[in-house]
Design an enzyme around this catalytic site. Structure first.
Site, short mmCIF file in Angstrom:
data_model
loop_
_atom_site.label_atom_id
_atom_site.label_comp_id
_atom_site.label_asym_id
_atom_site.label_seq_id
_atom_site.Cartn_x
_atom_site.Cartn_y
_atom_site.Cartn_z
N ARG A 179 -22.00 43.49 -88.41
CA ARG A 179 -23.17 43.81 -89.33
C ARG A 179 -22.45 44.62 -90.68
NH1 ARG A 179 -27.76 47.62 -89.60
NH2 ARG A 179 -29.54 46.42 -90.08
N ILE A 182 -32.07 43.94 -95.15
CA ILE A 182 -31.59 43.51 -93.73
C ILE A 182 -32.43 44.24 -92.67
CG2 ILE A 182 -29.84 45.20 -93.61
CD1 ILE A 182 -28.04 43.32 -92.17
N SER A 183 -33.06 43.26 -91.77
CA SER A 183 -33.85 44.00 -90.79
C SER A 183 -33.08 44.83 -89.79
CB SER A 183 -34.74 43.03 -89.87
OG SER A 183 -35.09 42.16 -90.65
N ALA A 184 -33.99 46.00 -89.19
CA ALA A 184 -33.25 46.84 -88.14
C ALA A 184 -32.75 45.90 -87.00
CB ALA A 184 -34.30 47.76 -87.58
#
Ligand code: SAH
Length: 221
Positions: free
Chosen positions: A34, A60-62
């Protein structure tokens, strides 16, 4: 410790802290770095369960939300997937992990500079041959490579677009965060013959899809 083992360990610990998820999703989250899909200034926060800004219009999503998206899409090797909203390419890389071997991911991004970032980052992490990044309005899907076994919408939409449903393979699954800017629910549509079935999933909050049109499933709000 080398840089490689450090991030692998961080990714594993991140997965351990998240709610339980299917083994294939956990494996993908452990394998995709990530920290290579976030801006340099956020690398040290890459394995926290938090969203991070990629640009003024992109996030960017959790990781817990990403895990939910992936679980919901019910992925397996060999599938052809369309994503709308590439960002830097993190979800696309995860989708690629889950459809390997034999599958392919097409991902459409409306912002050319984000698409360029994604192309470079996916190449550097060796996903280039499994992911095709396209610059364009994903509201229209990507007719040239339809039908898709899965369509994953990574931005919030007021409505499910008819083009997405048309581009779905028989028995395909489409998922999208449907709602207004502040609250959406993950909606899953399963194609069944000439009809299909909508299911309402958990609440979520994604960056809005830019551009709007009339679709076939509308949120009540
Ligand atoms: N999937 C990304 C997160 C992307 S956030 C990740 O894994 O990090 C949502 C993205 O959708 C933003 O990058 C935004 O630019 C893009 N977007 C918004 N409207 C779009 C549209 N109509 N077509 C394609 N992409 C769009």
């Amino acid at each position: 410790m080398t840089e490689g083992t450090e991030w692998t360990q961080a990714a594993r610990e991140m997965v351990d802290r998240l709610p339980p998820m299917p083994a294939n999703v956990a494996r993908a989250l452990e394998r995709v770095p990530r920290h290579r899909f976030v801006p340099d200034e956020f690398v040290s926060e890459a394995y926290h369960d938090e969203p991070l800004p990629l640009s003024p219009d992109s996030t960017i999503s959790a990781p817990h939300m990403v895990a939910l998206q992936l679980e919901y899409a019910n992925l397996r090797p060999g599938l052809k997937v369309l994503e709308v909203g590439t960002g830097f390419g993190y979800l696309a890389a995860l989708l690629a992990e889950l459809v390997t071997p034999g599958g392919h991911v097409y991902t459409v991004e409306i912002d050319p500079s984000l698409a360029r970032e994604a192309i470079a980052r996916l190449a550097a992490t060796e996903y280039a041959d499994r992911v095709t990044v396209v610059v364009g309005d994903g509201r229209k899907g990507f007719a040239r490579h339809a039908p898709f076994d899965r369509i994953v919408i990574s931005c919030a939409t007021h409505a499910i677009e008819r083009d997405w449903v048309i581009q779905l393979a028989p028995h395909g699954i489409l998922e999208a965060p449907v709602g207004d800017r502040w609250e959406q629910h993950l909606i899953r549509y399963r194609a069944e013959g000439t009809h299909g079935r909508f299911e309402k999933g958990p609440a979520c909050r994604f960056v809005p899809l830019r551009s709007r049109s009339h679709g076939i499933y509308r949120s009540a709000n």
